[in-house]
Scaffold this motif. Structure first.
Motif, PDB file in Angstrom:
ATOM      1  N   SER A   1       0.892  -1.179  -0.191  1.00  0.00           N
ATOM      2  CA  SER A   1      -0.024   0.183   0.022  1.00  0.00           C
ATOM      3  C   SER A   1       0.771   1.370   0.164  1.00  0.00           C
ATOM      4  N   LYS A   2       0.365   2.398  -0.847  1.00  0.00           N
ATOM      5  CA  LYS A   2       1.191   3.555  -0.821  1.00  0.00           C
ATOM      6  C   LYS A   2       1.427   4.217   0.425  1.00  0.00           C
ATOM      7  N   PHE A   3       0.100   4.085   1.362  1.00  0.00           N
ATOM      8  CA  PHE A   3       0.007   4.837   2.251  1.00  0.00           C
ATOM      9  C   PHE A   3      -0.020   4.116   3.695  1.00  0.00           C
ATOM     10  N   ASP A   4      -0.146   2.745   3.733  1.00  0.00           N
ATOM     11  CA  ASP A   4      -0.204   1.975   5.017  1.00  0.00           C
ATOM     12  C   ASP A   4       0.918   1.156   5.127  1.00  0.00           C
ATOM     13  N   ASP A   5       1.655   1.021   4.129  1.00  0.00           N
ATOM     14  CA  ASP A   5       3.038   0.016   4.326  1.00  0.00           C
ATOM     15  C   ASP A   5       4.165   1.023   3.965  1.00  0.00           C
ATOM     16  N   PHE A   6       5.297   0.587   4.700  1.00  0.00           N
ATOM     17  CA  PHE A   6       6.627   1.521   4.319  1.00  0.00           C
ATOM     18  C   PHE A   6       7.729   0.663   4.467  1.00  0.00           C
ATOM     19  N   THR A   7       7.925  -0.389   3.620  1.00  0.00           N
ATOM     20  CA  THR A   7       9.052  -1.119   3.680  1.00  0.00           C
ATOM     21  C   THR A   7      10.245  -0.370   2.879  1.00  0.00           C
ATOM     22  N   CYS A   8      11.402  -0.800   2.632  1.00  0.00           N
ATOM     23  CA  CYS A   8      12.470  -0.207   2.112  1.00  0.00           C
ATOM     24  C   CYS A   8      12.039   0.034   0.635  1.00  0.00           C
ATOM     25  N   CYS A   9      11.205  -0.917   0.051  1.00  0.00           N
ATOM     26  CA  CYS A   9      11.060  -0.893  -1.326  1.00  0.00           C
ATOM     27  C   CYS A   9      10.117  -0.039  -1.727  1.00  0.00           C
ATOM     28  N   VAL A  10       9.022   0.415  -0.787  1.00  0.00           N
ATOM     29  CA  VAL A  10       8.296   1.400  -1.149  1.00  0.00           C
ATOM     30  C   VAL A  10       8.958   2.668  -1.334  1.00  0.00           C
ATOM     31  N   GLY A  11      10.241   2.854  -0.430  1.00  0.00           N
ATOM     32  CA  GLY A  11      10.869   4.190  -0.525  1.00  0.00           C
ATOM     33  C   GLY A  11      11.792   4.128  -1.717  1.00  0.00           C
ATOM     34  N   THR A  12      12.323   3.063  -2.329  1.00  0.00           N
ATOM     35  CA  THR A  12      13.247   3.154  -3.516  1.00  0.00           C
ATOM     36  C   THR A  12      12.184   2.878  -4.716  1.00  0.00           C
ATOM     37  N   GLY A  13      11.125   2.429  -4.224  1.00  0.00           N
ATOM     38  CA  GLY A  13       9.946   2.411  -5.403  1.00  0.00           C
ATOM     39  C   GLY A  13       9.589   3.632  -6.063  1.00  0.00           C
TER      40      GLY A  13
END
Length: 130
Positions: free
Chosen positions: A88-100
Motif C-alpha cells: 500500500s502506498k500509504f499503509d506500508d513502508f518497507t524499504c522497497c516502497v521508498g526506493t520504489g
C-alpha cells in the motif's frame, strides 16, 4: 530476469535457480545493483553491464509497480504459480516502497552515455536526445 536475491540475501553466482520462491528478487536489491551497474558501465563500457541493466530494469523494476494503483512490490515472486503482492502506498513502508518511488522516476537515467567522441544508446526507451 535481473533480480539476484532471495529473502534479501545474496547467494552463489548463477545459483538462483535453487532458491526460487515467493521471496525471490527483492526490489531494493535490484535498485542498488542497477545503480552500481550504471557506475560500472561509465568506468568500463561493456555490453555485459548494459545487458544486465536492461534485464533488471524491464524484467524486475518495471514489473514491480502496480499499473492501476501505483503500489510497488517488496519481492517479485518467482515461485511456481506465484503472484505479485503490491504494498500500500500509504499503509506500508518497507524499504522497497521508498526506493520504489525513485525507481519509477529514473527510467531515463540509463538510456544514454557518452565519452569524448562516442555516444552509447543502451536502452530501447522512447526518448529524445539533444
Amino acid at each position: 530476469m535481473g533480480g539476484n536475491s532471495f529473502g534479501e540475501y545474496f547467494g552463489a553466482p548463477d545459483g538462483l535457480n535453487d532458491r526460487i520462491g515467493p521471496h525471490t528478487t527483492e526490489t531494493c536489491n535490484t535498485y542498488n545493483m542497477l545503480k552500481l551497474t550504471n557506475h560500472l558501465f561509465q568506468w568500463n563500457v561493456s555490453a555485459k553491464e548494459a545487458d544486465f541493466y536492461e534485464r533488471g530494469l524491464f524484467n524486475h523494476i518495471l514489473a514491480s509497480q502496480d499499473p492501476v494503483h501505483g503500489g510497488v512490490t517488496y519481492f517479485l515472486s518467482l515461485a511456481m504459480g506465484g503472484h505479485k503482492h503490491f504494498e500500500s502506498k500509504f499503509d506500508d513502508f518497507t524499504c522497497c516502497v521508498g526506493t520504489g518511488m525513485e525507481n519509477h522516476a529514473s527510467y531515463g537515467s540509463g538510456i544514454y552515455f557518452h565519452d569524448h567522441d562516442k555516444l552509447y544508446v543502451n536502452q530501447f526507451i522512447a526518448s529524445t536526445l539533444e
